[in-house]
Design an enzyme around this catalytic site. Structure first.
Site, PDB file in Angstrom:
ATOM      1  N   ASN A 161       1.831  35.917   3.256  1.00 21.64           N
ATOM      2  CA  ASN A 161       0.507  36.447   2.904  1.00 21.64           C
ATOM      3  C   ASN A 161       0.026  37.608   3.784  1.00 21.64           C
ATOM      4  OD1 ASN A 161       0.001  34.963   5.155  1.00 21.64           O
ATOM      5  ND2 ASN A 161      -1.571  33.650   4.269  1.00 21.64           N
ATOM      6  N   GLU A 184      -5.022  32.411  21.018  1.00 23.73           N
ATOM      7  CA  GLU A 184      -4.025  33.246  20.335  1.00 23.73           C
ATOM      8  C   GLU A 184      -3.905  34.622  20.992  1.00 23.73           C
ATOM      9  OE1 GLU A 184      -4.699  31.157  15.963  1.00 23.73           O
ATOM     10  OE2 GLU A 184      -5.114  33.279  16.198  1.00 23.73           O
ATOM     11  N   LYS A 233       2.054  40.413   9.409  1.00 21.92           N
ATOM     12  CA  LYS A 233       3.217  39.522   9.318  1.00 21.92           C
ATOM     13  C   LYS A 233       4.467  40.268   8.857  1.00 21.92           C
ATOM     14  CE  LYS A 233       0.523  35.310   8.540  1.00 21.92           C
ATOM     15  NZ  LYS A 233       0.375  34.090   7.694  1.00 21.92           N
TER      16      LYS A 233
HETATM   17  P1  CMP Z   1      -2.176  31.923   8.685  1.00 22.88           P
HETATM   18  O1  CMP Z   1      -3.538  32.511   8.633  1.00 22.88           O
HETATM   19  O2  CMP Z   1      -1.164  32.649   9.509  1.00 22.88           O
HETATM   20  O3  CMP Z   1      -2.276  30.415   9.208  1.00 22.88           O
HETATM   21  C1  CMP Z   1      -1.331  29.435   8.871  1.00 22.88           C
HETATM   22  C2  CMP Z   1      -0.358  29.900   7.850  1.00 22.88           C
HETATM   23  O4  CMP Z   1       0.329  28.874   7.186  1.00 22.88           O
HETATM   24  C3  CMP Z   1      -1.094  30.632   6.743  1.00 22.88           C
HETATM   25  O5  CMP Z   1      -1.603  31.842   7.204  1.00 22.88           O
HETATM   26  C4  CMP Z   1      -0.021  30.699   5.680  1.00 22.88           C
HETATM   27  O6  CMP Z   1       0.915  31.728   5.929  1.00 22.88           O
HETATM   28  C5  CMP Z   1       0.657  29.347   5.887  1.00 22.88           C
HETATM   29  N1  CMP Z   1       0.177  28.360   4.920  1.00 22.88           N
HETATM   30  C6  CMP Z   1      -1.037  27.791   4.876  1.00 22.88           C
HETATM   31  N2  CMP Z   1      -1.123  26.918   3.838  1.00 22.88           N
HETATM   32  C7  CMP Z   1       0.071  26.941   3.236  1.00 22.88           C
HETATM   33  C8  CMP Z   1       0.627  26.244   2.118  1.00 22.88           C
HETATM   34  N3  CMP Z   1      -0.095  25.355   1.430  1.00 22.88           N
HETATM   35  N4  CMP Z   1       1.904  26.509   1.779  1.00 22.88           N
HETATM   36  C9  CMP Z   1       2.631  27.387   2.491  1.00 22.88           C
HETATM   37  N5  CMP Z   1       2.174  28.077   3.572  1.00 22.88           N
HETATM   38  C10 CMP Z   1       0.907  27.852   3.925  1.00 22.88           C
END
Ligand code: CMP
Length: 137
Positions: free
Chosen positions: A112, A126, A9
């Protein structure tokens, strides 16, 4: 053998962590089938994360994922989806196990460092979002 999609990311690309992350992925036994570096626009991010469109974090997530370069990587391994989710760790870096990619490089639940597909079905969708099937053979 099965496939999964990783995305390094924007936060991790920006902090020059891509090399270290790719090293961890390969050391965990994943084969890289395809890899690119690109910037997506907001509407593409919206389509990619459409499954989350009713979530309160959807708009911020789309802004973040379209705010800098990303590195999608198509990966192959037996049990790829589940094994990759173990390598990346919990969505929230604070909850992630020591040694996981999110523990090492993530900042918060929203920022993250890495994405991993959550099912074989979503992995297939995807992967075609970023790669032509002919590029992966
Ligand atoms: P990802 O694995 O890319 O899939 C969905 C994304 O949404 C996740 O990683 C996080 O980056 C984001 N995400 C999921 N839950 C939350 C949350 N509670 N608050 C903010 N961002 C979130």
């Amino acid at each position: 053998m099965s496939k999964t999609l990783a995305i390094i990311k924007p936060d991790a690309v920006e902090k020059n962590a891509a090399g270290a992350i790719i090293e961890k992925i390969q050391s965990a036994g994943f084969k890289i089938l395809g890899l690119r570096m690109l910037k997506i626009d907001r509407s593409q991010a919206g389509v990619f994360y459409e499954v989350h469109k009713e979530r309160p974090f959807y708009n911020d997530l789309c802004d973040y994922m379209s705010g800098g370069k990303i590195i999608p990587i198509a990966l192959e391994k037996d049990n790829a989806v589940d094994d990759f989710r173990k390598v990346i760790g919990n969505t929230d870096p604070e909850q992630a196990e020591v040694g996981t990619i999110r523990k090492l490089f993530g900042t918060s639940k929203a920022v993250n460092a890495i994405h991993g597909s959550d099912s074989d079905e979503n992995a297939a969708k995807e992967i075609v979002f970023f790669f032509n099937a002919s590029e992966l053979v």
